[in-house]
Motif scaffolding. Structure first.
Motif, PDB file in Angstrom:
ATOM      1  N   VAL A 148      -1.678   2.148  27.891  1.00 54.72           N
ATOM      2  CA  VAL A 148      -1.112   3.278  27.148  1.00 54.72           C
ATOM      3  C   VAL A 148      -1.044   2.944  25.660  1.00 54.72           C
ATOM      4  N   GLU A 149      -0.591   1.752  25.336  1.00 52.24           N
ATOM      5  CA  GLU A 149      -0.503   1.344  23.932  1.00 52.24           C
ATOM      6  C   GLU A 149      -1.883   1.340  23.276  1.00 52.24           C
ATOM      7  N   GLU A 150      -2.887   0.877  23.999  1.00 51.15           N
ATOM      8  CA  GLU A 150      -4.246   0.842  23.458  1.00 51.15           C
ATOM      9  C   GLU A 150      -4.762   2.244  23.155  1.00 51.15           C
ATOM     10  N   ARG A 151      -4.507   3.183  24.068  1.00 56.84           N
ATOM     11  CA  ARG A 151      -4.973   4.560  23.833  1.00 56.84           C
ATOM     12  C   ARG A 151      -4.251   5.175  22.640  1.00 56.84           C
ATOM     13  N   HIS A 152      -2.946   4.912  22.528  1.00 57.19           N
ATOM     14  CA  HIS A 152      -2.197   5.453  21.396  1.00 57.19           C
ATOM     15  C   HIS A 152      -2.711   4.862  20.082  1.00 57.19           C
ATOM     16  N   ALA A 153      -2.958   3.556  20.067  1.00 54.08           N
ATOM     17  CA  ALA A 153      -3.469   2.903  18.864  1.00 54.08           C
ATOM     18  C   ALA A 153      -4.836   3.458  18.469  1.00 54.08           C
ATOM     19  N   ALA A 154      -5.591   3.924  19.468  1.00 55.42           N
ATOM     20  CA  ALA A 154      -6.911   4.485  19.202  1.00 55.42           C
ATOM     21  C   ALA A 154      -6.845   5.944  18.760  1.00 55.42           C
ATOM     22  N   GLY A 155      -5.643   6.526  18.741  1.00 56.77           N
ATOM     23  CA  GLY A 155      -5.477   7.880  18.230  1.00 56.77           C
ATOM     24  C   GLY A 155      -5.078   8.935  19.235  1.00 56.77           C
ATOM     25  N   ALA A 156      -4.864   8.553  20.498  1.00 54.31           N
ATOM     26  CA  ALA A 156      -4.478   9.534  21.514  1.00 54.31           C
ATOM     27  C   ALA A 156      -3.030   9.970  21.325  1.00 54.31           C
ATOM     28  N   THR A 157      -2.772  11.227  21.605  1.00 56.73           N
ATOM     29  CA  THR A 157      -1.400  11.701  21.773  1.00 56.73           C
ATOM     30  C   THR A 157      -0.948  11.270  23.159  1.00 56.73           C
ATOM     31  N   VAL A 158       0.259  10.729  23.260  1.00 56.39           N
ATOM     32  CA  VAL A 158       0.766  10.230  24.539  1.00 56.39           C
ATOM     33  C   VAL A 158       2.004  11.023  24.928  1.00 56.39           C
ATOM     34  N   ALA A 159       2.042  11.470  26.168  1.00 58.64           N
ATOM     35  CA  ALA A 159       3.176  12.240  26.686  1.00 58.64           C
ATOM     36  C   ALA A 159       3.659  11.614  27.984  1.00 58.64           C
ATOM     37  N   SER A 160       4.935  11.803  28.272  1.00 55.34           N
ATOM     38  CA  SER A 160       5.485  11.318  29.541  1.00 55.34           C
ATOM     39  C   SER A 160       6.340  12.400  30.173  1.00 55.34           C
ATOM     40  N   VAL A 161       6.444  12.332  31.486  1.00 54.08           N
ATOM     41  CA  VAL A 161       7.326  13.203  32.248  1.00 54.08           C
ATOM     42  C   VAL A 161       8.317  12.312  32.981  1.00 54.08           C
ATOM     43  N   CYS A 162       9.591  12.712  32.959  1.00 58.79           N
ATOM     44  CA  CYS A 162      10.611  12.019  33.734  1.00 58.79           C
ATOM     45  C   CYS A 162      10.686  10.546  33.319  1.00 58.79           C
ATOM     46  N   THR A 163      10.751   9.640  34.291  1.00 57.28           N
ATOM     47  CA  THR A 163      10.895   8.224  33.975  1.00 57.28           C
ATOM     48  C   THR A 163       9.595   7.583  33.492  1.00 57.28           C
ATOM     49  N   GLY A 164       8.548   8.357  33.384  1.00 54.32           N
ATOM     50  CA  GLY A 164       7.335   7.860  32.736  1.00 54.32           C
ATOM     51  C   GLY A 164       7.616   7.397  31.320  1.00 54.32           C
ATOM     52  N   ALA A 165       8.711   7.878  30.730  1.00 52.36           N
ATOM     53  CA  ALA A 165       9.100   7.434  29.388  1.00 52.36           C
ATOM     54  C   ALA A 165       9.333   5.931  29.350  1.00 52.36           C
TER      55      ALA A 165
END
Length: 208
Positions: A106-123
């Motif tokens: 997840v961190e790698e995708r965010h660093a590459a420019g992705a918007t990251v979203a979570s639902v519930c305890t995915g946070a």
């Protein structure tokens, strides 16, 4: 060619509605005119090779539903992480945080420019990835204290939009999160058409 690619990453013990609710909303959004492609993906069976070359996995959700992913995690514009199993020691988010490559992915995708979203305890996966430090976020009631301890600024809103990071509260809030994403990216008319089609009354506050 679509304007946005979205991937919802599945892992053993994920909550079914956390993933399938947003998936249906986003798929309906595409049918309503959004230039959007959505896939259910997994990290695959772990090997020593590159993530994209790993074998797809059949994933078992928290209530026993078995889901075959459409492939392994790619390089989406939007990455959505469901919750489930934070209070379990065997699988779900707890296992993903303590013994899984998911937070790093997840961190790698965010660093590459992705918007990251979570639902519930995915946070909690986002927190483990280092994405929520001093950022406004929300989660399911069972994990709110843990999310705050991890450095997030807690919000009571159903959906929190902090630009490139979005979080949603308990299970059904994933539907409202996905509708908000449709509204933000493709306009209120698309979101309203999908809500009407699904006979869903949007509820709760979106903090943006």
């Amino acid at each position: 060619m679509v304007d946005m690619t979205a991937e919802i990453v599945l892992f053993d013990g994920f909550d079914e509605l956390d993933a399938i609710g947003p998936y249906e909303v986003l798929e309906n959004g595409a049918q309503a005119g959004a230039s959007l492609e959505t896939r259910l993906v997994s990290l695959g069976k772990q090997t020593d090779g590159p993530l994209e070359e790993q074998t797809d996995a059949l994933v078992t959700a928290s209530h026993g539903l078995r889901v075959e992913s459409e492939g392994t995690l790619g390089e989406p514009d939007l990455l959505l992480v469901p919750g489930g199993g934070w209070t379990s020691e065997d699988d779900g988010v707890r296992a993903a945080v303590e013994d899984s490559p998911l937070p790093a992915a997840v961190e790698e995708r965010h660093a590459a420019g992705a918007t990251v979203a979570s639902v519930c305890t995915g946070a909690m996966v986002l927190a483990e990835a280092g994405l929520l430090e001093n950022r406004l976020a929300t989660t399911h009631a069972v994990a709110r204290d843990d999310l705050e301890a991890a450095g997030a600024d807690l919000a009571t809103a159903r959906v929190v939009d902090d630009g490139d990071i979005l979080t949603a509260g308990g299970v059904t809030s994933g539907i409202d999160l996905a509708l908000w994403l449709l509204e933000r990216e493709f306009g209120a008319d698309v979101a309203e058409a999908v809500a009407t089609e699904m006979e869903h009354e949007r509820r709760g506050e979106v903090v943006a």
